[in-house]
Design a protein around this motif. Structure first.
Motif, short mmCIF file in Angstrom:
data_model
loop_
_atom_site.label_atom_id
_atom_site.label_comp_id
_atom_site.label_asym_id
_atom_site.label_seq_id
_atom_site.Cartn_x
_atom_site.Cartn_y
_atom_site.Cartn_z
N ASN A 62 -12.47 -1.68 0.69
CA ASN A 62 -14.12 -0.79 1.46
C ASN A 62 -14.70 -0.88 0.15
O ASN A 62 -15.07 0.32 -0.69
N ASP A 85 -18.92 -5.54 6.56
CA ASP A 85 -19.25 -5.15 7.23
C ASP A 85 -20.55 -5.43 7.35
O ASP A 85 -21.20 -6.45 6.71
N ARG A 109 -14.61 -5.53 3.61
CA ARG A 109 -13.39 -4.34 4.36
C ARG A 109 -11.62 -4.62 4.80
O ARG A 109 -11.16 -3.97 4.71
#
Length: 233
Positions: A82, A203, A209
């Protein structure tokens, strides 16, 4: 010994792959032990018990080959992250510029490949199948992104895709990279790509991600990627 080899080969697990030899040895040893156990039961306890053990062991082996091993390979290939990435730009094979910032609001799958990359040649049809599934979904973008190095050119990439009748959204990551250089393009540098094949999923906010490195046909890649795309959606 023959049964594990045949089944695993049918699953697409290469003989040179790291999981192959370990899985093969474990299955072969278990099969040998079970064989002796079945023979002992047949002579001491009766055919009914020997047949029951034979059926149970067959189910266990098939479950390991068709479920456990592919899942283990798949889990090892994926990495969840992330992280924010630097904006980058690339170019379609026809010369149209593409900017990563324009993709925000959609889930983006970037499949890095090259004509000289043998695993990429096997992976691309899976990417084509994935693209066909999401072709009418405006919230998903899938690109086969040629690496643009080691002699790759838009014409060479297009000729390869045309010859193999692969219908893909294609681009090349070669801005500022001479065709004979080994350096990577802007997209690869932004995402820290160092090997092929490589899949990077962004994303809707443009954050990186999911990373998937390498290829093994036992993974059922298009199915597992579809699951992850749906999660991000």
């Amino acid at each position: 010994g023959i049964a594990p080899v045949v089944i695993m080969n049918r699953l697409g697990i290469a003989f040179t792959a790291r999981p192959f030899i370990v899985s093969f040895l474990l299955m072969s040893v278990c099969a040998a032990i079970l064989g002796m156990g079945i023979r002992w039961l047949n002579t001491r306890a009766g055919t009914r018990y020997a047949a029951a053990l034979g059926c149970l062991s067959t189910v266990a082996i098939l479950a390991a080959v068709f479920v456990a091993i592919p899942r283990r390979i798949e889990s090892g290939a994926y990495r969840s992250v992330n992280q924010e990435i630097s904006p980058f730009y690339t170019e379609t094979l026809t010369g149209k510029k593409l900017y990563s910032e324009d993709w925000k609001g959609r889930v983006v799958v970037l499949s890095f490949w090259a004509t000289w990359c043998t695993p990429c040649q096997t992976e691309l049809p899976e990417i084509a199948a994935l693209q066909a599934k999401y072709r009418d979904d405006p919230n998903v973008l899938i690109f086969a992104l040629n690496s643009g190095n080691h002699g790759e050119t838009p014409a060479k990439a297009q000729a390869y895709l045309t010859k193999r009748k692969l219908m893909l959204n294609s681009a090349i990551d070669s801005f500022g990279v001479a065709p004979d250089e080994d350096s990577w393009g802007p997209a690869a540098k932004s995402l820290s790509v160092t090997s092929l094949p490589a899949l990077y999923i962004l994303d809707r906010s443009g954050r990186l991600r999911i990373i998937h490195l390498g290829y093994d046909s036992s993974e059922q890649l298009s199915k597992s990627l579809s699951h992850r795309i749906d999660e991000l959606l």
